[in-house]
Structures are given as C-alpha cells and as structure tokens.
Design a protein around this motif. Structure first.
Motif, PDB file in Angstrom:
ATOM      1  N   PRO A 175       0.813  -1.208   0.000  1.00 32.40           N
ATOM      2  CA  PRO A 175       0.000   0.000   0.000  1.00 32.40           C
ATOM      3  C   PRO A 175       0.844   1.255   0.000  1.00 32.40           C
ATOM      4  N   LEU A 176       0.333   2.321  -0.639  1.00 27.78           N
ATOM      5  CA  LEU A 176       0.979   3.635  -0.775  1.00 27.78           C
ATOM      6  C   LEU A 176       2.113   3.630  -1.791  1.00 27.78           C
ATOM      7  N   LYS A 189      12.897  -2.179  -0.445  1.00 27.96           N
ATOM      8  CA  LYS A 189      12.527  -2.510   0.923  1.00 27.96           C
ATOM      9  C   LYS A 189      11.015  -2.560   1.035  1.00 27.96           C
ATOM     10  N   CYS A 190      10.553  -3.134   2.130  1.00 25.43           N
ATOM     11  CA  CYS A 190       9.128  -3.217   2.426  1.00 25.43           C
ATOM     12  C   CYS A 190       8.439  -4.243   1.530  1.00 25.43           C
ATOM     13  N   ASP A 229      11.683   2.379   1.610  1.00 22.21           N
ATOM     14  CA  ASP A 229      12.571   2.306   2.775  1.00 22.21           C
ATOM     15  C   ASP A 229      11.887   2.956   3.979  1.00 22.21           C
ATOM     16  N   LEU A 230      11.267   4.120   3.735  1.00 25.34           N
ATOM     17  CA  LEU A 230      10.548   4.815   4.799  1.00 25.34           C
ATOM     18  C   LEU A 230       9.364   3.988   5.302  1.00 25.34           C
ATOM     19  N   LEU A 231       8.605   3.396   4.371  1.00 23.63           N
ATOM     20  CA  LEU A 231       7.469   2.577   4.759  1.00 23.63           C
ATOM     21  C   LEU A 231       7.885   1.403   5.640  1.00 23.63           C
ATOM     22  N   GLY A 272       2.840  -1.447  14.506  1.00 25.46           N
ATOM     23  CA  GLY A 272       2.907  -0.924  13.149  1.00 25.46           C
ATOM     24  C   GLY A 272       2.387  -1.914  12.132  1.00 25.46           C
ATOM     25  N   ARG A 273       2.665  -3.192  12.355  1.00 27.87           N
ATOM     26  CA  ARG A 273       2.192  -4.226  11.425  1.00 27.87           C
ATOM     27  C   ARG A 273       0.674  -4.362  11.479  1.00 27.87           C
TER      28      ARG A 273
END
Length: 453
Positions: free
Chosen positions: A7-8, A324-325, A380-382, A392-393
């Motif tokens: 997402p995002l 990442k993510c 990376d930020l996400l 957070g998860r």
C-alpha cells in the motif's frame, strides 16, 4: 526475496520505457584468451562486453547488448540452479519482456495479509477480471531469458568467474578470470557488467562499497491435493515478530507445490527460528506436506554507494536494486539490465566506438535514478514505519482493508506507472494511515501493560 505489492507504493511509481527492437547479429565463438587495445574509435571489430551472472539482470543486459551490435559474453556458474525467491512478477512484465504465458505456474487473483493478531485482509478484492499476479519458478524464467540472450547472439560461458582484473591505464582492457571444466581461462573485454548478485565479485573488484543484506530462507513444500487446491490462486503474506522482526513471511503457490519462506536483515542468525514461526502460523494449511527443497540467499537492502566505475556497471542485486518493504527484485533486475545494455549500445553507437565512465553514468545511472530512486527511498521509509513493531504491522494490515488503497497499490504494481488517484481519497488515505498508527500504537501499549500485570 519474495516479490510483493505494498500500500501507498503507487504514489512513487514512474512510467516504463518501451521494449527493445531486436536484431540478430552473427553468431560468435568463445576464445580462450583475447587481447584488446582500447581506444576511442574501434576499427575492424565490435565493442566487446562481459556480463557476469545469468539471472534476469544479466540475461536482459546480454540480450540488449547483443541485439544492439555489441560482442557479448554471458558468464553463468550454475545454469540449473535456482535462486530462493517468491517468483512473482507484475502483469506489465509479461508484455514488456515478452514472457510466454506457458512459463507461468499460477495466476494469483487472491492475496491475504495476516497480522500478528491474525487479523486477515483479502488484498485482492479490487483486481479486475483480466488482472492477476504471475507466479513462476526462477529456474524456469532464468533459463528462458538466457536462451533468448543466446538467440540474440550472446555467447554463453558456463563458468565460475574467480576475479576481475581492472586495468591501470585508460587504454588497457578488463580481464575476466574464470574456471570451466577444471581449467583456468581468461577473457579480455572493453566493458563489464556485474549482474552477479549480492556478493558480487565485480562490485568488490571496483571497490563499489558495502550494503546491508537480508537473508531469505525458503522451503518448497509439496502439499496433498486438497491443500494445494486451497492455494490454487491464493498467495499469503504474514507479518509479526514471530516470523520476522523487520520484514514479512510468505506462502506463494507454484506449479505443484508452495514456497514458504521469510526474510530478515537485523537477525539473520535467527532465520531458522523465524522459518519455524511461519510454519507454525500456516501449519493447518500445509499439514501433510513434504519439503522437496530448502533454499537460502542474501538479498541487498539498498543500492550500493558506487554502481558505475570506469567501464564497469552494476545491475540487479549487484547494484542493490531490491525494494525494501515489498522485497521486489525480479522486475527491477530485468529492467536495470535492459536499461544498462541499451545505454552501452547507444553510447558506443552500436558497438562501433569505445565508451567511458561518463557515458555509463549519463545513459544508464542518471536515467535509472530519475525513474526509480524515489520509489526505493519511499519504500525504505514505509518499512521503518510499519515493520518496526507489531503495532505498526497491525496498522499496515488494517490499512490494506481499504479498497482505495488496494486499487491504487495494484494499479501501480501491476503496470509500473503512476496510478490516477483522487485528491479527496488521497487525503483520506493519509488521515487513515495516521489514525491506524495512533490506534494500533495505543493498543500495543495497553497489551504490554496487561502482560506486565
């Protein structure tokens, strides 16, 4: 690592370039040793390139080079080996890279995301009837791409590259040292492309710098027919400290088995413990299954400090092109390889002139960064926001239940282009994200207090 949507992600995805127009040069034979004197204008021969590594990055590079008139040698140590990988590719890659439908094991139309508390969200509700995520085996895809590179004029060398000799003067060649059939050999070339993975020898030879690596661990499990039917067109993603402290675990369907795996950066020594965690989470669904293969592999976590030096360029995992993510790597490997190959062809005017470091930086690196560096930084930020704690998860999974988030995510992932959003819905998405994080963090603190009491 396994490739996954997120997402995002759509807010930072750019439009792809069109596919290559291919031509077929004359077949080449492989010499034991070649001597090349490098100068601005090449007379009597073509620019000569060595591509180290025969995965999607290396094969795509070699195909672009050979199709564009460059004399190309592709080195692959183990053509029959398979890299541990979820094996998912976006829909647009089928067309852009002309991937035959028969290579696809499964067309995934349902995707479940399961939180630490086992909150489950169906993340495929907004897929259109003709949309799906392709699941395939890396050994099948890699073999096909190498064969296509050969058909374009690439010379495939089955060998272990032991070292790269970097020239000390501008007019000297690079020398690739390798072993094949128990014999030591060497090949002198004008240009080198490192597509040899996270532990790249090419990167070490040009002092490209280090980067953090995750470890991906995966088991291929053959299931009873009734349980395999459950995963017919379903992929699952699990998050939680029990399966990974900083990433996610997955169950992806293949032709006659499922791939069950996980990954981590910060606790690589505990990877088997996390693999046990994902097996426990999915135990009822895979009970009675038989492990047919166990795989592990390092995966880069960010681009290398140096990706071009002299007449050497890095692509794919060697360059650090895994997001990442999401852990997406296959598409970016193939895309970076093709872009690098096309850049060399353009700068060398179809293999007719020598190239320099500035050519590679201008035609390859600058173009790549302009298209994709923002995506990498954003994901990376996400990861830092959503994967740092179970709270957070939980927020991540909660957000995935929003159909607008799903539609925007899949449009950007499947087609690798900026999805057309709605400003009002975008604002709601940001508000919901903040709300989910606050709410889940409060829940996380309450749970901790209850445990302490």
């Amino acid at each position: 690592m396994a490739l996954q949507t997120h997402p995002l992600h759509s807010l930072f995805t750019s439009v792809l370039q069109p596919p290559l127009k291919r031509s077929r040069p004359n077949p080449l034979s492989k010499p034991n040793t070649l001597t090349v004197k490098c100068k601005s204008n090449i007379s009597g021969r073509k620019l000569r390139a060595a591509v180290i590594g025969g995965g999607p990055a290396g094969s795509s590079t070699a195909e672009a080079l050979a199709s564009g008139g460059v004399e190309t040698f592709l080195f692959e140590r183990s053509p029959d080996a398979a890299k541990p990988c979820g094996g998912a590719i976006p829909l647009c890659m089928l067309d852009e890279f002309n991937i035959p439908m028969e290579l696809i094991d499964r067309k995934v139309t349902h995707m479940k995301i399961i939180s630490p508390s086992n909150l489950t969200v169906d993340f495929g509700k907004t897929l259109k009837p003709n949309e799906f995520i392709s699941m395939l085996r890396r050994e099948v895809l890699d073999s096909y791409l190498r064969s296509r590179a050969e058909s374009s004029g690439t010379t495939l060398v089955t060998a272990l590259v032991t070292s790269l000799e970097v020239p000390t003067s501008a007019d000297a060649p690079y020398v690739v040292h390798y072993t094949t059939g128990g014999a030591r050999r060497s090949l002198a070339v004008d240009v080198v492309v490192g597509a040899d993975g996270a532990n790249s020898r090419v990167a070490k030879a040009i002092h490209a710098g280090d980067y953090a690596c995750a470890i991906a661990f995966q088991e291929r499990i053959k299931l009873p027919d009734d349980k395999m039917e459950y995963y017919k067109n379903l992929a699952e993603m699990y998050v939680g400290n029990d399966v990974s402290p900083d990433f996610y675990a997955w169950v992806f369907p293949k032709c006659d088995h499922v791939a069950v795996g996980t990954g981590t950066v910060c606790s690589k020594q505990d990877i088997k413990l996390f693999q046990h965690g994902i097996r426990e989470r999915v135990h009822p669904k895979i009970k009675g299954g038989k492990v047919i293969k166990v795989e592990a592999h390092p995966i880069p976590e960010h681009p290398r400090p140096v990706r071009v030096r002299g007449r050497v360029a890095l692509v794919g995992d060697a360059a650090g092109y895994v997001t990442k993510c999401s852990g997406e790597g296959i598409y970016f490997a193939a895309k970076s390889g093709r872009l690098c190959g096309e850049a060399i062809v353009k700068a060398s005017e179809g293999g007719e002139r020598m190239i320099e470091e500035e050519d590679l930086k201008r035609e390859y690196l600058k173009v790549w960064d302009a298209n994709y560096i923002t995506t990498f930084r954003f994901l990376d930020l996400l990861q830092r926001v959503f994967y740092g704690s179970n709270a957070g998860r939980e927020a991540l999974v909660e957000l995935c239940g929003d159909e607008y988030v799903q539609r925007m995510t899949f449009e950007s992932y499947l087609y690798k282009k900026l999805a057309d959003g709605n400003r009002w819905e975008d604002a709601k998405m940001v508000t919901n994200t903040i709300g989910s994080l606050i709410r889940c963090n409060l829940v996380g603190r309450d749970m901790k207090e209850l445990i302490i009491k």
